[in-house]
Scaffold this active site. Structure first.
Site, short mmCIF file in Angstrom:
data_model
loop_
_atom_site.label_atom_id
_atom_site.label_comp_id
_atom_site.label_asym_id
_atom_site.label_seq_id
_atom_site.Cartn_x
_atom_site.Cartn_y
_atom_site.Cartn_z
N ASP A 198 0.85 -1.19 0.00
CA ASP A 198 0.00 0.00 0.00
C ASP A 198 0.88 1.24 0.00
OD1 ASP A 198 -2.85 1.09 0.45
OD2 ASP A 198 -1.67 2.14 1.96
N ASN A 227 -2.42 12.83 -3.31
CA ASN A 227 -3.37 13.36 -4.30
C ASN A 227 -3.83 14.77 -3.94
OD1 ASN A 227 -3.51 11.35 -6.25
ND2 ASN A 227 -5.02 10.17 -5.10
N ASP A 264 -1.82 9.53 -10.50
CA ASP A 264 -1.83 8.47 -11.52
C ASP A 264 -0.43 8.18 -12.03
OD1 ASP A 264 -4.53 8.40 -11.22
OD2 ASP A 264 -5.01 9.52 -13.05
N GLU A 323 -4.70 2.33 -4.39
CA GLU A 323 -3.23 2.37 -4.30
C GLU A 323 -2.66 1.07 -3.75
OE1 GLU A 323 -5.34 4.16 -2.65
OE2 GLU A 323 -4.86 4.32 -0.50
#
Length: 519
Positions: free
Chosen positions: A385, A393, A402, A430
């Protein structure tokens, strides 16, 4: 052959007719359903508003009733005291003044209590200092009691006090002498502002109104967006017309003559006093939410009808085109089979990272776990993770997020797929996983650590983590499947190890040994 063509044409016409009829019925049904729903919502909205205004009118009437009753109860005691003493001047007036002062305490609604003799001269008052040379012979309530022998309470039109200049509602009772002749009156002056302050507590929207009037239509108090003077005659207004024709209690949608606003009125006449109270919500306020919802629903319906028309037209077009294209289907069969194979391959790849997707991973995990159980060989799983990816983000934007995931995906393809059977995959969001058949816990830990260091080595800036660059946490689990182990337990063990890595501070690898898998 001609018969076959004729049959084909008849069948085609039937199918086209059925399709057009279906589209038409769906469109008409949708319109009817929306119209019925909108109308029912409108009816329900108005019904709820009627209940609201009715309850408000009941509360306002009770408030006015209690206020006038309290004032009248004081007048009853005052009248009995004065008529028993039969002397209104000198020492008796001094005692009466003290009595009135004591009675008015804690009566916030009252502007004053007064006693007047048969000549309309002030005898006693509740005011701190005596007021002299005050006469009320010109007041309508004095003239009423002088002419009418009625001993009950009288609620007069609002007046301006000659002592304080404020607007008050006079509540009076007649005094008589031993022979039953007019001997004066007792007066309780009720603050008009007392009702206005109470009415201000009610939510009546932007254009609602509350008013209190006498039986003859004289306005005592009115709360509304547009002020109307106290004492205005509204006896010819729509509420009084409704009252005269339909009785002491009612609710109706009416247009005010004062401001030409259409409102839902609920009115109620007081049970024991000559007063009428009314409360109203404007039609525009009542239906504002309904109107907005109707516009929204109408827009959606119009869009759906347009979409239905497009679909219906395209469906008919497709039916026509299908007949022309049938002979091409056999020629395209080989191409379709190849295309299906390509699509199957695309369906197993994550479009962002290029890794196998969750679907591919689930199938591979089930297959490899069964194989490991048959061969009594070890199988390992790494769950990865990205640390604080939501903050990444938020800080750098989703396009950068991305790009970050694509770089991590390349690392997993390079570092996590050393053998043909190894399978790195995107698990979701993720989260990534690496399936390692024929691998024990130590080997999986080594692979996980190599992946962690490689991702850290990318040097992707991330100011929300202590290292300043993007890092990952990894959980590793391995087992030799037995009859008590399942693939879900292996996945859960890796997930628990991942959470342990996060709890320990992130940017690390934690493991879950085979014995932690429960049966």
């Amino acid at each position: 052959m001609p018969d076959d063509i004729h049959s084909f044409i008849d069948k085609k016409r039937t199918l086209l007719g059925a399709t057009a009829t279906f589209v038409y019925l769906v469109a008409v049904s949708l319109i009817i359903l929306v119209v019925w729903s909108v109308w029912q919502t409108r009816v329900q909205t108005i019904a709820e508003s009627k209940s609201t205004t009715t309850n408000m009118a009941r509360a306002l009437a009770q408030h006015a009733q209690d206020a006038i009753r309290s004032a009248d109860n004081l007048l009853v005691g005052m009248a009995e005291l004065v008529e028993e003493q039969r002397h209104l001047h000198d020492a008796g007036a001094q005692n009466l003044h003290a009595y009135l002062r004591a009675r008015i305490e804690n009566q916030a609604m009252l502007a004053g209590l007064s006693v007047y003799d048969a000549q309309g001269t002030l005898v006693a008052t509740s005011r701190p200092a005596p007021v002299r040379h005050v006469t009320i012979t010109d007041r309508p309530y004095f003239q009423y009691h002088r002419e009418v022998a009625e001993r009950g309470p009288h609620v007069g039109a609002p007046i301006q006090s000659r002592v304080t200049n404020e607007w008050v509602v006079p509540v009076t009772r007649r005094l008589t002498d031993a022979q039953g002749r007019f001997a004066g009156l007792v007066l309780a002056s009720v603050h008009v502002a007392y009702f206005g302050d109470y009415y201000a507590e009610f939510d009546i929207g932007q254009a609602g109104t509350i008013f209190l009037t006498t039986d003859d239509g004289t306005l005592l108090v009115r709360r509304a967006q547009e002020e109307v003077g106290v004492g205005t005659d509204i006896s010819h207004g729509p509420v009084f017309n409704e009252y005269r024709h339909r009785g002491p209690v009612g609710t109706a949608m009416l247009t005010s003559r004062l401001d030409n606003t259409e409102r839902l009125y609920s009115y109620r006449h007081l049970d024991t006093y000559p007063l009428l109270v009314a409360v109203a919500l404007s039609k525009e306020d009542i239906l504002s939410t309904w109107t907005a919802q109707t516009y929204h629903l109408t827009s959606i319906t119009a869009f759906l009808l347009l979409l239905l028309g497009i679909i219906g037209f395209r469906l008919i077009f497709q039916i026509n085109a299908r007949d022309a294209a049938e002979y091409e289907l056999l020629l395209a069969k080989e191409q379709l089979e190849k295309l299906n194979a390509d699509l199957e391959n695309l369906a197993s790849i994550d479009g962002l990272t290029g890794l196998p997707n969750r679907r591919k991973f689930d199938a591979a995990l089930a297959l490899e776990f069964s194989r490991a159980a048959r061969n009594a060989s070890s199988i390992a799983l790494i769950m990865i993770d990205v640390d604080r990816f939501k903050q990444f983000n938020d800080l750098y934007g989703h396009p950068e997020g991305d790009a970050c995931l694509r770089q991590i995906g390349r690392v997993l393809l390079e570092q996590g797929a050393g053998r043909a059977a190894d399978l790195p995959a995107r698990y979701g969001g993720e989260e990534m996983v690496v399936l390692l058949p024929d691998t024990d816990l130590a080997g999986a830990l080594a692979v996980a650590e190599k992946i962690r260091l490689a991702i850290r080595g990318l040097g992707i800036p991330h100011s929300a983590v202590p290292s300043g660059v993007v890092t990952v946490s990894a959980g590793v689990a391995a087992c030799i499947p037995t009859g008590t182990h399942t693939a879900a337990q292996l996945l859960k063990a890796a997930d628990e190890a991942l959470y342990a890595a996060k709890a320990a501070g992130r940017d690390r690898v934690c493991c879950s040994a085979a014995e932690t898998l429960s049966s």
